[in-house]
Design a protein around this motif. Sequence first.
Motif, PDB file in Angstrom:
ATOM      1  N   VAL A  73      25.448  31.299  55.189  1.00 61.90           N
ATOM      2  CA  VAL A  73      25.374  30.653  56.940  1.00 61.90           C
ATOM      3  C   VAL A  73      26.374  29.017  56.660  1.00 61.90           C
ATOM      4  N   ILE A  74      25.983  28.887  54.664  1.00 61.72           N
ATOM      5  CA  ILE A  74      26.631  27.574  54.606  1.00 61.72           C
ATOM      6  C   ILE A  74      28.523  27.153  54.669  1.00 61.72           C
ATOM      7  N   ALA A  75      28.352  28.877  53.605  1.00 59.74           N
ATOM      8  CA  ALA A  75      29.571  29.376  53.291  1.00 59.74           C
ATOM      9  C   ALA A  75      30.233  29.264  54.487  1.00 59.74           C
ATOM     10  N   ILE A  76      29.820  30.267  55.730  1.00 60.43           N
ATOM     11  CA  ILE A  76      30.874  30.308  57.072  1.00 60.43           C
ATOM     12  C   ILE A  76      31.112  29.369  57.684  1.00 60.43           C
ATOM     13  N   ALA A  77      30.287  28.169  57.475  1.00 57.36           N
ATOM     14  CA  ALA A  77      30.014  26.853  58.466  1.00 57.36           C
ATOM     15  C   ALA A  77      31.347  26.263  58.218  1.00 57.36           C
ATOM     16  N   ALA A  78      31.295  26.471  56.424  1.00 59.42           N
ATOM     17  CA  ALA A  78      32.678  25.267  56.134  1.00 59.42           C
ATOM     18  C   ALA A  78      33.724  26.175  56.287  1.00 59.42           C
ATOM     19  N   ASP A  85      38.958  20.508  60.145  1.00 57.57           N
ATOM     20  CA  ASP A  85      39.059  18.710  59.377  1.00 57.57           C
ATOM     21  C   ASP A  85      38.152  19.366  57.439  1.00 57.57           C
ATOM     22  N   GLY A  86      39.678  19.572  57.198  1.00 55.91           N
ATOM     23  CA  GLY A  86      39.489  19.970  55.743  1.00 55.91           C
ATOM     24  C   GLY A  86      38.821  18.722  55.188  1.00 55.91           C
ATOM     25  N   ASP A  87      39.064  17.764  54.994  1.00 57.33           N
ATOM     26  CA  ASP A  87      39.213  16.410  54.621  1.00 57.33           C
ATOM     27  C   ASP A  87      37.603  16.347  54.201  1.00 57.33           C
ATOM     28  N   ASP A  88      36.486  16.364  55.136  1.00 63.51           N
ATOM     29  CA  ASP A  88      35.394  16.035  55.211  1.00 63.51           C
ATOM     30  C   ASP A  88      34.447  17.574  55.021  1.00 63.51           C
ATOM     31  N   ALA A  89      35.360  18.410  54.923  1.00 57.22           N
ATOM     32  CA  ALA A  89      34.054  19.459  53.856  1.00 57.22           C
ATOM     33  C   ALA A  89      32.982  19.103  53.798  1.00 57.22           C
ATOM     34  N   CYS A  90      33.582  18.444  52.439  1.00 58.31           N
ATOM     35  CA  CYS A  90      32.540  18.333  51.032  1.00 58.31           C
ATOM     36  C   CYS A  90      31.703  17.639  52.105  1.00 58.31           C
ATOM     37  N   GLU A  91      32.101  16.422  52.715  1.00 56.14           N
ATOM     38  CA  GLU A  91      30.590  15.612  52.807  1.00 56.14           C
ATOM     39  C   GLU A  91      29.420  16.237  53.709  1.00 56.14           C
ATOM     40  N   LEU A  92      29.912  16.899  54.661  1.00 58.38           N
ATOM     41  CA  LEU A  92      29.740  17.841  55.745  1.00 58.38           C
ATOM     42  C   LEU A  92      28.294  18.783  54.987  1.00 58.38           C
ATOM     43  N   VAL A  93      29.117  19.653  54.083  1.00 55.92           N
ATOM     44  CA  VAL A  93      28.353  20.357  52.910  1.00 55.92           C
ATOM     45  C   VAL A  93      27.279  20.084  52.390  1.00 55.92           C
ATOM     46  N   GLY A  94      27.914  18.561  51.994  1.00 58.53           N
ATOM     47  CA  GLY A  94      26.761  17.932  50.484  1.00 58.53           C
ATOM     48  C   GLY A  94      27.222  18.486  48.936  1.00 58.53           C
ATOM     49  N   VAL A  95      27.514  18.948  49.171  1.00 53.31           N
ATOM     50  CA  VAL A  95      28.490  19.107  48.089  1.00 53.31           C
ATOM     51  C   VAL A  95      30.257  18.848  47.312  1.00 53.31           C
ATOM     52  N   GLN A  97      34.226  18.662  46.903  1.00 52.20           N
ATOM     53  CA  GLN A  97      35.392  19.594  47.022  1.00 52.20           C
ATOM     54  C   GLN A  97      35.091  20.625  46.272  1.00 52.20           C
ATOM     55  N   SER A  98      35.918  20.598  45.256  1.00 54.07           N
ATOM     56  CA  SER A  98      36.498  22.085  44.972  1.00 54.07           C
ATOM     57  C   SER A  98      35.066  23.075  45.387  1.00 54.07           C
ATOM     58  N   ASP A  99      33.434  22.949  45.480  1.00 56.46           N
ATOM     59  CA  ASP A  99      32.213  23.593  45.121  1.00 56.46           C
ATOM     60  C   ASP A  99      32.496  24.228  47.215  1.00 56.46           C
ATOM     61  N   ALA A 100      33.377  23.124  47.881  1.00 51.46           N
ATOM     62  CA  ALA A 100      33.082  23.247  49.773  1.00 51.46           C
ATOM     63  C   ALA A 100      34.685  24.061  49.997  1.00 51.46           C
ATOM     64  N   GLU A 101      35.379  24.090  48.940  1.00 49.88           N
ATOM     65  CA  GLU A 101      36.466  25.115  49.136  1.00 49.88           C
ATOM     66  C   GLU A 101      36.437  25.976  48.645  1.00 49.88           C
ATOM     67  N   GLN A 102      34.996  26.338  47.967  1.00 53.13           N
ATOM     68  CA  GLN A 102      35.617  27.971  47.214  1.00 53.13           C
ATOM     69  C   GLN A 102      34.051  28.963  48.443  1.00 53.13           C
ATOM     70  N   LEU A 103      33.238  27.515  48.991  1.00 56.55           N
ATOM     71  CA  LEU A 103      32.461  28.893  49.754  1.00 56.55           C
ATOM     72  C   LEU A 103      33.452  28.545  51.313  1.00 56.55           C
ATOM     73  N   ALA A 104      34.179  27.823  51.210  1.00 55.53           N
ATOM     74  CA  ALA A 104      35.061  28.270  52.810  1.00 55.53           C
ATOM     75  C   ALA A 104      35.877  28.958  52.583  1.00 55.53           C
ATOM     76  N   ARG A 105      35.934  29.357  51.096  1.00 55.39           N
ATOM     77  CA  ARG A 105      36.915  30.976  51.390  1.00 55.39           C
ATOM     78  C   ARG A 105      36.114  31.964  50.980  1.00 55.39           C
ATOM     79  N   VAL A 106      35.022  31.996  50.751  1.00 51.66           N
ATOM     80  CA  VAL A 106      33.854  33.213  51.145  1.00 51.66           C
ATOM     81  C   VAL A 106      33.720  32.960  52.674  1.00 51.66           C
TER      82      VAL A 106
END
Length: 217
Positions: A73-78, A85-95, A97-106
């Motif tokens: 679910v986090i990956a889909i939301a990311a 708004d890609g700049d806020d991805a890591c802040e919202l997911v709580g991880v 930046q690199s992990d947030a980008e990885q989650l977003a790709r998945v």
Amino acid sequence: MELFSRLESAAHKVSRVYAQAEASAVAGLGSPGGVRRRTAVGSVSELVQQMPDDAVNQLLWQAGQLRRAADAVIAIAAAENAARDGDDACELVGVTQSDAEQLARVGEMIEESERVIDACSVVEAESLDIVIDVPWWHAISLAVIDGGLSPASAAAMREHLGEPGGVVTASELAQAAEELTERVTASPPDAVSDAARRKRAELEGALELVGSDRRSE
């Protein structure tokens, strides 16, 4: 909604295991050793220590399922958040930046797989003569949805299997993805990465290169 249902079900089962263990602890307050049991109420670590083996194993299993469902679910939301708004991805997911980008790709992989599933359903229902383009990594995203693969492992598998090219076809990668998702279920990302690298080398007919790379490290 299947993923949300699985998330809800896993959360409910974890809570039920905990409630049963807590009830057992409360029931033992009046028995010998009740003073020690009293400290377990409301304390997760001490409560788990008093669980029988089967309850601990059940808790591990259900909590693992809960984590996998939540990660999906986090990956889909990311992915959706990154699209907005890609700049806020890591802040919202709580991880990071690199992990947030990885989650977003998945998450993007999962979204594409869901579109493919929907399209195939329409084609089948309407008996249409249309060929749906299924991405080679479809089995990877399905494994995340089903809880057999973590987003981190999914990202590692796709990265190290590589892309179609040279002597490696999309069909071969699709088959490799299916084989690996069945074989590396619950494996950590590092182990998945290693298995995917070796599979790619095998497809390229250059498995010996993997061993050479390791010896040079």
